[in-house]
Write an enzyme that holds these catalytic residues in place. Structure first.
Site, PDB file in Angstrom:
ATOM      1  N   LYS A 199      42.112  35.830  37.295  1.00  0.00           N
ATOM      2  CA  LYS A 199      43.333  36.014  37.629  1.00  0.00           C
ATOM      3  C   LYS A 199      44.071  34.975  36.869  1.00  0.00           C
ATOM      4  O   LYS A 199      43.968  33.706  37.101  1.00  0.00           O
ATOM      5  CB  LYS A 199      43.476  35.694  39.138  1.00  0.00           C
ATOM      6  CG  LYS A 199      45.042  35.986  39.709  1.00  0.00           C
ATOM      7  CD  LYS A 199      44.854  35.949  41.276  1.00  0.00           C
ATOM      8  CE  LYS A 199      46.593  35.919  41.537  1.00  0.00           C
ATOM      9  NZ  LYS A 199      46.512  36.052  42.871  1.00  0.00           N
ATOM     10  N   LYS A 252      43.328  40.459  36.167  1.00  0.00           N
ATOM     11  CA  LYS A 252      44.631  40.497  36.681  1.00  0.00           C
ATOM     12  C   LYS A 252      45.761  39.610  35.894  1.00  0.00           C
ATOM     13  O   LYS A 252      45.337  38.372  35.860  1.00  0.00           O
ATOM     14  CB  LYS A 252      44.677  40.173  38.053  1.00  0.00           C
ATOM     15  CG  LYS A 252      45.913  40.288  38.866  1.00  0.00           C
ATOM     16  CD  LYS A 252      45.924  39.806  40.000  1.00  0.00           C
ATOM     17  CE  LYS A 252      47.203  39.809  40.671  1.00  0.00           C
ATOM     18  NZ  LYS A 252      47.283  39.018  42.081  1.00  0.00           N
TER      19      LYS A 252
HETATM   20  C1  PBG Z   1      48.171  36.448  46.074  1.00  0.00           C
HETATM   21  C2  PBG Z   1      48.163  37.473  45.117  1.00  0.00           C
HETATM   22  C3  PBG Z   1      49.621  37.850  44.254  1.00  0.00           C
HETATM   23  C4  PBG Z   1      49.137  38.990  43.677  1.00  0.00           C
HETATM   24  C5  PBG Z   1      48.131  39.675  44.301  1.00  0.00           C
HETATM   25  N1  PBG Z   1      47.554  38.523  45.283  1.00  0.00           N
HETATM   26  C6  PBG Z   1      50.377  36.855  43.757  1.00  0.00           C
HETATM   27  C7  PBG Z   1      50.198  35.463  43.297  1.00  0.00           C
HETATM   28  O1  PBG Z   1      48.939  35.162  42.978  1.00  0.00           O
HETATM   29  O2  PBG Z   1      51.315  34.765  43.326  1.00  0.00           O
HETATM   30  C8  PBG Z   1      50.328  39.648  42.772  1.00  0.00           C
HETATM   31  C9  PBG Z   1      50.059  41.029  42.489  1.00  0.00           C
HETATM   32  C10 PBG Z   1      51.303  41.599  41.896  1.00  0.00           C
HETATM   33  O3  PBG Z   1      52.016  40.996  41.387  1.00  0.00           O
HETATM   34  O4  PBG Z   1      51.291  42.986  41.863  1.00  0.00           O
HETATM   35  N2  PBG Z   1      47.115  35.788  46.246  1.00  0.00           N
END
Ligand code: PBG
Length: 329
Positions: A199, A252
């Protein structure tokens, strides 16, 4: 002999829909989708300005939307809670309240739709007064091990409510193993872990943070989310999450990281998911609303691209709409 007589003619494999079907290497369908849904504790649906077409759903609307998705062939949802400020604390205690919004939503979904696969996000940001995925020390550091023990309690509260899959999105070190152990000790050996393995600290999460009002109140997430410049580091995370007992891995965002999806796909035997995040959704929607892109064609092309890169499943806000488009043919 004329040079054209000897020419290889790849166009023969494109000459008709039937021939193109036979030559097609990748498919995309509703069975490949996971549908992310935002929920809130009030009543009705609330529009999200930067994500036209996505709403924050009350629990009744959640049950309806998930039922509709099931009918459209999308059998898995992941839920994200939007909480008012009074529920947000520096310790994120609401994250493991067994009567909290997410456990309530899980129970409603599993009662109404026993066959639906219910996935929950594990991280502290929706519950954190700091807007971070972990607990913040007085000098502004994100505390890894302290956070992991809270995440374990959060995961357990989701499993107890009936979640099928727990999905840690926080990027703390060691959380997959710790959550696996916690679940197993409590007898939840059948609850799966879909790890956000690679991520990235991405600008494309902006609309999601609008939806949950969860943007970091200071700084950024670069000490825990990955540097977008890196791919070898993703493979290191793959090895760790596998060793710690993850059942499925995630990359992601998806679109800007297709090479990472491919590298992860070739490095692991586990199923690989990719998350087409809120910013990717917002870009496509904005262009479509301006008449600059053909929405249906551009969205389906983005999804086939993510599948072609190697994703087995795609988390996408377009899941239900795309399932319908694909059914129409
Ligand atoms: C939270 C989380 C996030 C997303 C999914 N889980 C945001 C972040 O890490 O700031 C983002 C998903 C999206 O942008 O569609 N941990």
């Amino acid at each position: 002999m004329d040079v054209l007589d000897m020419l290889e003619r790849p166009r023969r494999n494109r000459k008709s829909p039937w021939v193109r079907n036979m030559a097609r290497e990748t498919s995309v369908g509703p069975e490949h989708f996971i549908y992310p849904l935002f929920i809130h504790g009030g009543s009705g649906r609330q529009a999200i300005a930067s994500m036209p077409g996505c709403d924050r759903l009350c629990l009744d609307a959640l049950v309806d939307e998930a039922g509709g998705a099931l009918e459209d062939g999308v059998g898995a949802v992941v839920i994200f809670p939007a909480l008012p400020d009074e529920f947000k604390t520096s310790g994120g205690e609401e994250s493991y309240n067994p009567e909290g919004l997410v456990p309530q939503a899980i129970r409603r979904l599993k009662t109404a739709h026993p066959d639906l696969t219910v996935i929950t996000d594990v991280a502290l940001d929706p519950y954190s007064s700091d807007g971070h995925d972990g607990i913040v020390s007085s000098d502004g550091r994100i505390l890894n091990d302290e956070t992991v023990s809270v995440l374990c309690q959060q995961a357990l509260s989701h499993a107890q409510a009936g979640a099928d899959v727990i999905s840690p999105s926080d990027m703390m070190d060691g959380r997959v193993g710790a959550i696996r152990e916690t679940l197993d000790e409590d007898g939840f050996t059948d609850v799966s872990i879909l790890a956000y393995t690679a991520k990235y600290a991405s600008a494309y999460y902006g609309p999601f943070r609008d939806a949950l009002d969860s943007a970091p109140r200071f700084g950024d997430k670069k000490t825990y989310q990955m540097d977008p410049a890196n791919v070898r580091e993703a493979l290191r995370e793959v090895d760790l999450d596998e060793a710690e007992g993850a059942d499925m891995l995630m990359v992601k965002p998806a679109g800007p990281f297709l090479d990472v999806i491919r590298a992860v796909r070739e490095h692991t035997a586990l199923p690989v998911a990719a998350y087409q995040v809120s910013g990717e959704y917002a870009m496509l929607k904005a262009a479509a609303q301006n008449g600059w892109l053909d929405e249906r064609a551009a969205v389906l092309e983005s999804l086939i691209g993510i599948r072609r890169a190697g994703a087995d499943v795609v988390l996408t806000y377009f899941a239900r709409q795309a399932a319908r488009w694909l059914r129409e043919g």
